[in-house]
Scaffold this motif. Structure first.
Motif, PDB file in Angstrom:
ATOM      1  N   GLY A   5       0.790  -1.231   0.000  1.00  0.00           N
ATOM      2  CA  GLY A   5       0.000   0.000   0.000  1.00  0.00           C
ATOM      3  C   GLY A   5       0.819   1.276   0.000  1.00  0.00           C
ATOM      4  O   GLY A   5       0.244   2.370   0.160  1.00  0.00           O
ATOM      5  N   HIS A   6       2.145   1.172  -0.182  1.00  0.00           N
ATOM      6  CA  HIS A   6       2.969   2.388  -0.014  1.00  0.00           C
ATOM      7  C   HIS A   6       4.246   2.271  -0.862  1.00  0.00           C
ATOM      8  O   HIS A   6       5.295   1.835  -0.387  1.00  0.00           O
ATOM      9  N   VAL A   7       4.114   2.642  -2.130  1.00  0.00           N
ATOM     10  CA  VAL A   7       5.265   2.641  -3.040  1.00  0.00           C
ATOM     11  C   VAL A   7       5.349   4.006  -3.718  1.00  0.00           C
ATOM     12  O   VAL A   7       4.367   4.475  -4.315  1.00  0.00           O
ATOM     13  N   HIS A   8       6.474   4.669  -3.594  1.00  0.00           N
ATOM     14  CA  HIS A   8       6.662   5.976  -4.251  1.00  0.00           C
ATOM     15  C   HIS A   8       7.220   5.770  -5.653  1.00  0.00           C
ATOM     16  O   HIS A   8       8.133   4.966  -5.842  1.00  0.00           O
ATOM     17  N   ILE A   9       6.686   6.492  -6.601  1.00  0.00           N
ATOM     18  CA  ILE A   9       7.254   6.472  -7.953  1.00  0.00           C
ATOM     19  C   ILE A   9       8.149   7.701  -8.100  1.00  0.00           C
ATOM     20  O   ILE A   9       7.669   8.834  -8.098  1.00  0.00           O
ATOM     21  N   PRO A 191       0.666   6.856   7.802  1.00  0.00           N
ATOM     22  CA  PRO A 191       1.740   5.898   7.530  1.00  0.00           C
ATOM     23  C   PRO A 191       2.671   5.691   8.721  1.00  0.00           C
ATOM     24  O   PRO A 191       2.736   6.527   9.632  1.00  0.00           O
ATOM     25  N   HIS A 192       3.387   4.603   8.669  1.00  0.00           N
ATOM     26  CA  HIS A 192       4.444   4.250   9.641  1.00  0.00           C
ATOM     27  C   HIS A 192       3.932   4.264  11.085  1.00  0.00           C
ATOM     28  O   HIS A 192       4.661   4.673  11.985  1.00  0.00           O
ATOM     29  N   PHE A 193       2.689   3.889  11.296  1.00  0.00           N
ATOM     30  CA  PHE A 193       2.102   3.864  12.659  1.00  0.00           C
ATOM     31  C   PHE A 193       2.270   5.214  13.358  1.00  0.00           C
ATOM     32  O   PHE A 193       2.398   5.292  14.575  1.00  0.00           O
ATOM     33  N   THR A 250       5.611  -1.015   2.162  1.00  0.00           N
ATOM     34  CA  THR A 250       7.069  -1.156   2.289  1.00  0.00           C
ATOM     35  C   THR A 250       7.805   0.173   2.231  1.00  0.00           C
ATOM     36  O   THR A 250       8.933   0.273   2.690  1.00  0.00           O
ATOM     37  N   ASP A 251       7.187   1.209   1.627  1.00  0.00           N
ATOM     38  CA  ASP A 251       7.871   2.489   1.392  1.00  0.00           C
ATOM     39  C   ASP A 251       8.986   2.323   0.353  1.00  0.00           C
ATOM     40  O   ASP A 251       9.999   3.000   0.418  1.00  0.00           O
ATOM     41  N   SER A 252       8.796   1.440  -0.604  1.00  0.00           N
ATOM     42  CA  SER A 252       9.768   1.294  -1.695  1.00  0.00           C
ATOM     43  C   SER A 252       9.717   2.550  -2.558  1.00  0.00           C
ATOM     44  O   SER A 252       8.676   3.200  -2.646  1.00  0.00           O
TER      45      SER A 252
HETATM   46 ZN   LIG Z   1       6.807   6.882   2.052  1.00  0.00          ZN
END
Ligand SMILES: [Zn+2]
Length: 295
Positions: A5-9, A191-193, A250-252
């Motif tokens: 649910g968390h991928v930056h392009i 995000p990130h709790f 994942t914050d990829s």
């Molecule tokens: Zn992020």
């Protein structure tokens, strides 16, 4: 089904923006960041690369975020080409004059499913009344509001030697409570709790049922709390939010690093070690985000 649910392009436009801010060339930015900067503005090719990356790791879908103003249309193209693999959220600075127009375009033209807001980066409070019409638009479109609170690192800003601009006075999630109450059907993702505001995020989540947390990144903020572990974080989050309001991420962001399998494995390990049921794990690793994105 696994949904990240968390991928930056990080498009070429993203790197160009930061290179311009730092007054360096894009080649110098590539050297300083160690990132593989896409050779062209063709974001569709970058989307294809991310599909191959998800395939490599057995990931079914990802929610991809634009990471610079003006990239929402490009994210829309990626999603349109791979509708079974991506949903998209757009990066928004609500203090800009044209923010309303950008939201309309992001939702109706690019067909994106949420907006990403960064109060500490863009210097606004989430309960600022100027944001109400924006939340109304997101609410009407059944889209999500992703709002970053807590510690915020902008690695590219550091690597390019720029002065930090993040102001943590805007980053307390408690400022979201009145908004969450005013928009009870709008889903807010923290995000990130809470990225350091874990206690506040738990308080907010216990009182407002439209608040969600994401598990993204290595959650290095945990080191701020002596003795706290990712296992305990998951345990408390499950206690307060329940299994339906926790979203895996994942914050990829960039290549060559690619998809953050390390973050995925660590979260899997933590959930297994606290004895989270298969049903709950399936919700966290994909089912909940599928519901948020109306899949
Ligand atoms: Zn992020």
């Amino acid at each position: 089904m696994i949904i990240d649910g968390h991928v930056h392009i990080f498009s070429r436009r993203f790197y160009q923006f930061w290179a311009d801010e730092a007054r360096v060339s894009i080649e110098q930015a590539a050297d300083k960041t160690g990132a593989e900067i896409p050779a062209t503005d063709d974001t569709v090719a970058l989307g294809d690369r991310w599909v191959a990356e998800l395939d490599k790791h057995g990931v079914d879908r990802a929610v991809v975020f634009s990471s610079v103003i003006g990239d929402g249309g490009a994210i829309g193209q990626i999603v349109a080409k791979h509708p079974t693999r991506f949903s998209g959220f757009f990066f928004l600075n609500p203090t800009h004059q044209d923010a309303m127009q950008r939201i309309r375009r992001g939702l109706s033209e690019a067909k994106l499913r949420g907006a990403c807001l960064f109060p500490a980066m863009h210097h606004f409070y989430p309960d600022d009344e100027r944001l109400h019409p924006m939340f109304t638009l997101l609410d009407k479109a059944d889209a999500a509001a992703f709002i970053h609170f807590g510690m915020l690192k902008i690695p590219i800003q550091q690597k390019l030697g720029m002065s930090p601009t993040v102001d943590l006075k805007y980053s307390n999630p408690i400022r979201l409570h009145s908004v969450a109450n005013q928009f009870p059907n709008l889903k807010f993702i923290i995000p990130h709790f809470g990225a350091g505001y874990f206690h506040e995020t738990l308080m907010l989540g216990s009182q407002a049922k439209n608040i969600y947390v994401d598990t993204a990144s290595s959650n290095s903020w945990i080191s701020l709390y002596p003795g706290l572990t990712l296992e305990t974080v998951f345990e408390q989050a499950l206690e307060v939010f329940g299994p339906d309001r926790i979203l895996f991420g994942t914050d990829s962001s960039s290549f060559p690093r690619g998809w953050r399998n390390d973050n995925f494995k660590r979260q899997q390990e933590a959930l297994a070690s606290i004895g989270a049921s298969k049903v709950d794990q399936d919700k966290i690793f994909g089912g909940n985000m599928a519901a948020v994105c109306k899949l």
